[in-house]
Motif scaffolding. Structure first.
Motif, PDB file in Angstrom:
ATOM      1  N   SER A  14      14.833  14.337  34.122  1.00  0.00           N
ATOM      2  CA  SER A  14      14.769  15.492  33.234  1.00  0.00           C
ATOM      3  C   SER A  14      13.830  16.551  33.793  1.00  0.00           C
ATOM      4  N   ASP A  15      12.656  16.108  34.257  1.00  0.00           N
ATOM      5  CA  ASP A  15      11.682  17.055  34.815  1.00  0.00           C
ATOM      6  C   ASP A  15      12.209  17.698  36.083  1.00  0.00           C
ATOM      7  N   MET A  16      12.928  16.929  36.897  1.00  0.00           N
ATOM      8  CA  MET A  16      13.479  17.471  38.138  1.00  0.00           C
ATOM      9  C   MET A  16      14.526  18.539  37.835  1.00  0.00           C
ATOM     10  N   LEU A  17      15.393  18.249  36.859  1.00  0.00           N
ATOM     11  CA  LEU A  17      16.400  19.226  36.461  1.00  0.00           C
ATOM     12  C   LEU A  17      15.740  20.492  35.924  1.00  0.00           C
ATOM     13  N   ALA A  18      14.747  20.308  35.054  1.00  0.00           N
ATOM     14  CA  ALA A  18      14.067  21.453  34.445  1.00  0.00           C
ATOM     15  C   ALA A  18      13.364  22.302  35.500  1.00  0.00           C
ATOM     16  N   MET A  19      12.703  21.636  36.445  1.00  0.00           N
ATOM     17  CA  MET A  19      11.970  22.365  37.479  1.00  0.00           C
ATOM     18  C   MET A  19      12.932  23.157  38.365  1.00  0.00           C
ATOM     19  N   TYR A  20      14.011  22.516  38.788  1.00  0.00           N
ATOM     20  CA  TYR A  20      14.949  23.188  39.682  1.00  0.00           C
ATOM     21  C   TYR A  20      15.645  24.350  38.974  1.00  0.00           C
ATOM     22  N   GLY A  72      30.526  25.453  20.145  1.00  0.00           N
ATOM     23  CA  GLY A  72      31.452  25.652  21.246  1.00  0.00           C
ATOM     24  C   GLY A  72      30.750  25.734  22.588  1.00  0.00           C
ATOM     25  N   VAL A  73      29.453  25.389  22.637  1.00  0.00           N
ATOM     26  CA  VAL A  73      28.674  25.477  23.871  1.00  0.00           C
ATOM     27  C   VAL A  73      29.286  24.584  24.950  1.00  0.00           C
ATOM     28  N   PRO A  74      29.335  25.057  26.201  1.00  0.00           N
ATOM     29  CA  PRO A  74      29.822  24.203  27.286  1.00  0.00           C
ATOM     30  C   PRO A  74      28.938  22.963  27.450  1.00  0.00           C
ATOM     31  N   ILE A  75      29.558  21.806  27.634  1.00  0.00           N
ATOM     32  CA  ILE A  75      28.830  20.548  27.792  1.00  0.00           C
ATOM     33  C   ILE A  75      29.161  19.959  29.151  1.00  0.00           C
ATOM     34  N   MET A  76      28.120  19.715  29.948  1.00  0.00           N
ATOM     35  CA  MET A  76      28.289  19.025  31.223  1.00  0.00           C
ATOM     36  C   MET A  76      27.658  17.644  31.125  1.00  0.00           C
ATOM     37  N   ILE A  77      28.464  16.607  31.323  1.00  0.00           N
ATOM     38  CA  ILE A  77      27.941  15.250  31.344  1.00  0.00           C
ATOM     39  C   ILE A  77      27.302  15.003  32.703  1.00  0.00           C
ATOM     40  N   VAL A  78      26.086  14.461  32.698  1.00  0.00           N
ATOM     41  CA  VAL A  78      25.381  14.089  33.929  1.00  0.00           C
ATOM     42  C   VAL A  78      25.068  12.606  33.809  1.00  0.00           C
ATOM     43  N   LEU A 108      25.003  21.214  41.189  1.00  0.00           N
ATOM     44  CA  LEU A 108      24.694  21.336  39.762  1.00  0.00           C
ATOM     45  C   LEU A 108      24.596  22.798  39.360  1.00  0.00           C
ATOM     46  N   THR A 109      23.826  23.574  40.123  1.00  0.00           N
ATOM     47  CA  THR A 109      23.650  24.994  39.809  1.00  0.00           C
ATOM     48  C   THR A 109      24.972  25.737  39.859  1.00  0.00           C
ATOM     49  N   ALA A 110      25.798  25.430  40.859  1.00  0.00           N
ATOM     50  CA  ALA A 110      27.096  26.091  40.980  1.00  0.00           C
ATOM     51  C   ALA A 110      27.973  25.791  39.772  1.00  0.00           C
ATOM     52  N   ARG A 111      27.944  24.556  39.311  1.00  0.00           N
ATOM     53  CA  ARG A 111      28.757  24.193  38.151  1.00  0.00           C
ATOM     54  C   ARG A 111      28.233  24.843  36.872  1.00  0.00           C
TER      55      ARG A 111
END
Length: 239
Positions: A14-20, A72-78, A108-111
């Motif tokens: 979670s922290d890695m995703l948030a930081m990036y 209706g927010v887009p949801i990406m499963i990780v 991830l960023t591109a998606r």
């Protein structure tokens, strides 16, 4: 600034995703539980939700479905789960994309960018649809209308929420009644937004749309299968 809600109980991930994502210019909120995630969804409406399937208090698929019913927010499963059955189940639960761990942060960023870009494109439609010269896409008998503003379908007087991929497919069908689309045509129509898109994914989207627009999904009247080719959309006048 675009906002991302990360629902992930692995603190390091979670922290890695948030930081990036923060370094890429996103505003990020984090939640380690499903309950907290639902609260943040209401208090902090995000542009994209990144959702892990394995949470301490919720089944991830059920949470995905709950979020879809509320927004209706887009949801990406990780997720670590890489089986095709898991991806198909996620699509049926309302997810718009599926990314397997481990993954590239660049991917991830591109998606995420693709999800937000398609959302912006859909939200821009009402400005054109509001013009009297460009009416909303609709069937001649006006039983099924496309509400571009809220990304919903009006089916026989009832508002029906769709995923973004379902919305795009429905918009394509309504714009070209009677035209036969191959699965490849439909894949190309949502490619770049629904990153997990295959023939099977298209079939799942069609099944979900039939449940939403047909009076009897087992005997579809509008979304017809053209065996060996793909699908076409029929109106009342087409028979």
């Amino acid at each position: 600034m675009n906002k991302v809600l990360v629902i992930e109980d692995d603190v390091m991930m979670s922290d890695m995703l948030a930081m990036y994502l923060s370094e890429e210019g996103y505003s990020v909120k984090q939640s380690a539980t499903g309950d907290c995630g639902l609260k943040l969804l209401e208090l902090y409406p995000p542009d994209v939700v990144l959702l892990d399937l394995m949470l301490p208090d919720w089944d991830g698929m059920k949470l995905c479905s709950t979020i879809r019913q509320a927004s209706g927010v887009p949801i990406m499963i990780v997720s670590m789960k890489s089986e095709v059955s898991e991806r198909v189940q996620a699509l049926r639960a309302g997810a718009d994309d599926y990314l397997c761990k481990p993954f590239s942060m660049h991917e991830l960023t591109a998606r995420v960018e693709a999800l937000i870009r398609r959302t912006r494109m859909v939200q821009a439609v009402p400005a054109r649809a509001a013009s009297p010269e460009v009416p909303e896409a609709r069937l001649p008998e006006e039983q099924i209308l496309l509400d571009a503003d809220r990304r919903l379908l009006l089916v026989r007087g009832v508002m029906v929420e769709t995923t973004f991929s379902e919305f795009e497919l429905m918009k394509l069908f309504l714009s070209h009644p009677g035209k036969v689309f191959s699965r490849e045509d439909l894949i190309n129509a949502i490619r770049g937004f629904d990153s997990f898109v295959t023939d099977r994914a298209i079939d799942v989207h069609i099944v979900n749309l039939r449940r939403k627009v047909e009076q009897n999904a087992k005997e579809p009247k509008y979304i017809r299968t053209v065996w060996g080719v793909g699908y076409k959309y029929m109106t009342e006048s087409d028979g």
